[in-house]
Motif scaffolding. Structure first.
Motif, PDB file in Angstrom:
ATOM      1  N   ASP A  30      37.006  -5.937  60.055  1.00  0.00           N
ATOM      2  CA  ASP A  30      35.569  -6.211  59.986  1.00  0.00           C
ATOM      3  C   ASP A  30      34.854  -5.216  59.063  1.00  0.00           C
ATOM      4  OD1 ASP A  30      35.685  -3.929  61.521  1.00  0.00           O
ATOM      5  OD2 ASP A  30      34.225  -4.606  62.990  1.00  0.00           O
ATOM      6  N   VAL A  31      35.602  -4.608  58.146  1.00  0.00           N
ATOM      7  CA  VAL A  31      35.027  -3.653  57.198  1.00  0.00           C
ATOM      8  C   VAL A  31      34.618  -4.411  55.938  1.00  0.00           C
ATOM      9  CG1 VAL A  31      35.434  -1.571  55.842  1.00  0.00           C
ATOM     10  CG2 VAL A  31      36.478  -1.802  58.111  1.00  0.00           C
ATOM     11  N   PRO A  32      33.310  -4.446  55.639  1.00  0.00           N
ATOM     12  CA  PRO A  32      32.882  -5.164  54.434  1.00  0.00           C
ATOM     13  C   PRO A  32      33.376  -4.442  53.185  1.00  0.00           C
ATOM     14  CG  PRO A  32      31.064  -3.919  55.348  1.00  0.00           C
ATOM     15  CD  PRO A  32      32.203  -3.788  56.321  1.00  0.00           C
ATOM     16  N   ALA A  33      33.389  -5.152  52.059  1.00  0.00           N
ATOM     17  CA  ALA A  33      33.900  -4.555  50.831  1.00  0.00           C
ATOM     18  C   ALA A  33      33.264  -5.195  49.610  1.00  0.00           C
ATOM     19  CB  ALA A  33      35.415  -4.720  50.757  1.00  0.00           C
ATOM     20  N   LEU A  34      33.118  -4.382  48.563  1.00  0.00           N
ATOM     21  CA  LEU A  34      32.737  -4.903  47.252  1.00  0.00           C
ATOM     22  C   LEU A  34      34.013  -5.422  46.610  1.00  0.00           C
ATOM     23  CD1 LEU A  34      30.589  -5.252  44.999  1.00  0.00           C
ATOM     24  CD2 LEU A  34      31.270  -2.981  44.171  1.00  0.00           C
ATOM     25  N   LYS A  35      33.971  -6.677  46.183  1.00  0.00           N
ATOM     26  CA  LYS A  35      35.131  -7.308  45.557  1.00  0.00           C
ATOM     27  C   LYS A  35      34.692  -7.961  44.254  1.00  0.00           C
ATOM     28  CE  LYS A  35      37.416  -8.426  49.921  1.00  0.00           C
ATOM     29  NZ  LYS A  35      38.143  -9.451  50.672  1.00  0.00           N
ATOM     30  N   GLU A  47      39.879  -9.402  43.804  1.00  0.00           N
ATOM     31  CA  GLU A  47      40.319  -8.009  43.781  1.00  0.00           C
ATOM     32  C   GLU A  47      39.370  -7.172  44.642  1.00  0.00           C
ATOM     33  OE1 GLU A  47      40.319  -6.651  39.742  1.00  0.00           O
ATOM     34  OE2 GLU A  47      42.096  -7.801  39.214  1.00  0.00           O
ATOM     35  N   PRO A  48      39.848  -6.580  45.754  1.00  0.00           N
ATOM     36  CA  PRO A  48      39.003  -5.650  46.513  1.00  0.00           C
ATOM     37  C   PRO A  48      38.775  -4.394  45.676  1.00  0.00           C
ATOM     38  CG  PRO A  48      40.943  -6.327  47.787  1.00  0.00           C
ATOM     39  CD  PRO A  48      41.138  -6.810  46.386  1.00  0.00           C
ATOM     40  N   LEU A  49      37.533  -3.886  45.655  1.00  0.00           N
ATOM     41  CA  LEU A  49      37.222  -2.703  44.861  1.00  0.00           C
ATOM     42  C   LEU A  49      36.852  -1.495  45.712  1.00  0.00           C
ATOM     43  CD1 LEU A  49      35.094  -4.377  42.054  1.00  0.00           C
ATOM     44  CD2 LEU A  49      37.485  -3.682  41.943  1.00  0.00           C
ATOM     45  N   VAL A  50      35.850  -1.655  46.613  1.00  0.00           N
ATOM     46  CA  VAL A  50      35.352  -0.525  47.396  1.00  0.00           C
ATOM     47  C   VAL A  50      35.160  -0.954  48.845  1.00  0.00           C
ATOM     48  CG1 VAL A  50      33.548   1.231  47.606  1.00  0.00           C
ATOM     49  CG2 VAL A  50      34.098   0.295  45.351  1.00  0.00           C
ATOM     50  N   GLU A  51      35.867  -0.291  49.763  1.00  0.00           N
ATOM     51  CA  GLU A  51      35.713  -0.568  51.192  1.00  0.00           C
ATOM     52  C   GLU A  51      34.378  -0.038  51.699  1.00  0.00           C
ATOM     53  OE1 GLU A  51      39.575  -0.441  53.810  1.00  0.00           O
ATOM     54  OE2 GLU A  51      39.455   1.337  52.532  1.00  0.00           O
ATOM     55  N   GLY A  52      33.785  -0.730  52.654  1.00  0.00           N
ATOM     56  CA  GLY A  52      32.601  -0.244  53.334  1.00  0.00           C
ATOM     57  C   GLY A  52      31.281  -0.654  52.706  1.00  0.00           C
ATOM     58  N   VAL A  53      31.297  -1.354  51.579  1.00  0.00           N
ATOM     59  CA  VAL A  53      30.048  -1.759  50.934  1.00  0.00           C
ATOM     60  C   VAL A  53      29.457  -2.936  51.702  1.00  0.00           C
ATOM     61  CG1 VAL A  53      28.978  -2.678  48.838  1.00  0.00           C
ATOM     62  CG2 VAL A  53      30.788  -0.968  48.662  1.00  0.00           C
ATOM     63  N   GLU A  54      28.246  -2.727  52.245  1.00  0.00           N
ATOM     64  CA  GLU A  54      27.570  -3.777  53.012  1.00  0.00           C
ATOM     65  C   GLU A  54      26.545  -4.534  52.178  1.00  0.00           C
ATOM     66  OE1 GLU A  54      27.418  -2.856  57.635  1.00  0.00           O
ATOM     67  OE2 GLU A  54      26.144  -1.503  56.493  1.00  0.00           O
ATOM     68  N   PHE A  55      25.988  -3.871  51.167  1.00  0.00           N
ATOM     69  CA  PHE A  55      24.950  -4.517  50.361  1.00  0.00           C
ATOM     70  C   PHE A  55      24.977  -3.936  48.960  1.00  0.00           C
ATOM     71  CE2 PHE A  55      20.661  -5.086  48.705  1.00  0.00           C
ATOM     72  CZ  PHE A  55      20.458  -6.425  48.962  1.00  0.00           C
ATOM     73  N   LEU A 105      24.530  -0.017  49.639  1.00  0.00           N
ATOM     74  CA  LEU A 105      24.579   0.508  51.002  1.00  0.00           C
ATOM     75  C   LEU A 105      26.041   0.500  51.424  1.00  0.00           C
ATOM     76  CD1 LEU A 105      23.173   1.404  53.642  1.00  0.00           C
ATOM     77  CD2 LEU A 105      23.109  -1.015  54.279  1.00  0.00           C
ATOM     78  N   VAL A 106      26.549   1.699  51.757  1.00  0.00           N
ATOM     79  CA  VAL A 106      27.956   1.851  52.119  1.00  0.00           C
ATOM     80  C   VAL A 106      28.037   2.418  53.528  1.00  0.00           C
ATOM     81  CG1 VAL A 106      30.132   2.953  51.485  1.00  0.00           C
ATOM     82  CG2 VAL A 106      28.525   2.282  49.706  1.00  0.00           C
ATOM     83  N   ARG A 107      28.943   1.866  54.321  1.00  0.00           N
ATOM     84  CA  ARG A 107      29.140   2.372  55.674  1.00  0.00           C
ATOM     85  C   ARG A 107      30.534   2.954  55.794  1.00  0.00           C
ATOM     86  NH1 ARG A 107      30.652  -2.653  59.689  1.00  0.00           N
ATOM     87  NH2 ARG A 107      32.811  -2.010  59.690  1.00  0.00           N
ATOM     88  N   SER A 108      30.703   3.814  56.803  1.00  0.00           N
ATOM     89  CA  SER A 108      32.020   4.411  57.044  1.00  0.00           C
ATOM     90  C   SER A 108      32.995   3.316  57.475  1.00  0.00           C
ATOM     91  CB  SER A 108      31.923   5.497  58.113  1.00  0.00           C
ATOM     92  OG  SER A 108      31.402   4.957  59.307  1.00  0.00           O
ATOM     93  N   THR A 109      34.245   3.511  57.152  1.00  0.00           N
ATOM     94  CA  THR A 109      35.258   2.521  57.536  1.00  0.00           C
ATOM     95  C   THR A 109      35.749   2.760  58.961  1.00  0.00           C
ATOM     96  OG1 THR A 109      36.982   3.876  56.516  1.00  0.00           O
ATOM     97  CG2 THR A 109      36.018   2.121  55.180  1.00  0.00           C
ATOM     98  N   ASN A 110      35.495   3.952  59.492  1.00  0.00           N
ATOM     99  CA  ASN A 110      35.865   4.281  60.877  1.00  0.00           C
ATOM    100  C   ASN A 110      34.606   4.453  61.713  1.00  0.00           C
ATOM    101  OD1 ASN A 110      38.661   4.439  60.250  1.00  0.00           O
ATOM    102  ND2 ASN A 110      38.304   6.458  59.388  1.00  0.00           N
ATOM    103  N   LYS A 111      34.664   4.017  62.953  1.00  0.00           N
ATOM    104  CA  LYS A 111      33.531   4.140  63.874  1.00  0.00           C
ATOM    105  C   LYS A 111      33.456   5.563  64.428  1.00  0.00           C
ATOM    106  CE  LYS A 111      32.871  -0.437  64.000  1.00  0.00           C
ATOM    107  NZ  LYS A 111      31.727  -1.136  63.553  1.00  0.00           N
ATOM    108  N   SER A 112      32.239   6.032  64.678  1.00  0.00           N
ATOM    109  CA  SER A 112      32.000   7.338  65.316  1.00  0.00           C
ATOM    110  C   SER A 112      31.419   7.066  66.702  1.00  0.00           C
ATOM    111  CB  SER A 112      31.015   8.163  64.491  1.00  0.00           C
ATOM    112  OG  SER A 112      31.516   8.401  63.205  1.00  0.00           O
ATOM    113  N   LYS A 113      32.228   7.226  67.744  1.00  0.00           N
ATOM    114  CA  LYS A 113      31.820   6.838  69.098  1.00  0.00           C
ATOM    115  C   LYS A 113      30.571   7.572  69.593  1.00  0.00           C
ATOM    116  CE  LYS A 113      36.274   5.208  70.471  1.00  0.00           C
ATOM    117  NZ  LYS A 113      37.269   5.052  71.474  1.00  0.00           N
ATOM    118  N   SER A 114      30.362   8.804  69.131  1.00  0.00           N
ATOM    119  CA  SER A 114      29.210   9.571  69.613  1.00  0.00           C
ATOM    120  C   SER A 114      27.973   9.377  68.736  1.00  0.00           C
ATOM    121  CB  SER A 114      29.572  11.061  69.663  1.00  0.00           C
ATOM    122  OG  SER A 114      29.883  11.519  68.369  1.00  0.00           O
TER     123      SER A 114
END
Length: 161
Positions: A30-35, A47-55, A105-114
């Protein structure tokens, strides 16, 4: 050689559908990406380019002044953007594009529980104002912005001092 690339944001990094298309299956990430779609001899490939790009947003800088042709350059304008648009409205406006602003807008690929993201993000200078959030999830986000001159157009219009 003619190259065709189409950039887009996808809802997943690795699509499990035909040709790598995101199909929304539970086993897909469920990690968005720039492709980008690349046109080759067999059609388009993803071609996937950058993981975590939401917008991803582009604004185009239009050079409309001065409107008279300069004797030195033989061109209208001075190579400096006078306004920005999200989409040039005509062929003439496309020929006046001398700069581009890119917002991502880029988000982390791993969740931070806290961590809970309660922020609102502004992704442009107000031309086609876009805001995102709050997401209220466990992903950290950051907005990246860059402005660049389109040298091959702007350079011809620059008025020598």
């Amino acid at each position: 050689e003619f190259k065709t690339h189409i950039y887009f944001v996808a809802p997943c990094t690795v699509g499990l559908g035909t040709n790598g298309v995101c199909n929304g299956s539970a086993s897909e990430d469920d990690v968005p990406a720039l492709k980008r779609l690349v046109l080759g001899s067999g059609g388009f490939t993803i071609e996937p380019l950058v993981e975590g790009v939401e917008f991803f947003q582009v604004e185009y800088g239009i050079d409309t002044a001065p409107t008279t042709v300069d004797d030195t350059t033989g061109e209208e304008g001075d190579g400096v953007p006078d306004s920005y648009v999200t989409l040039p409205a005509s062929a003439k406006q496309w020929s006046q594009v001398v700069a581009a602003r890119l917002f991502m807008l880029v988000r982390s690929t791993n969740k931070s529980k806290s961590y809970t993201d309660e922020k609102v993000y502004k992704l442009n200078s107000g031309v086609g104002s876009f805001t995102y959030g709050p997401a209220n999830d466990n992903s950290k986000r950051h907005v990246f912005t860059v402005e660049t001159q389109i040298v091959n157009v702007a350079g011809r219009r620059e008025i020598p001092i």
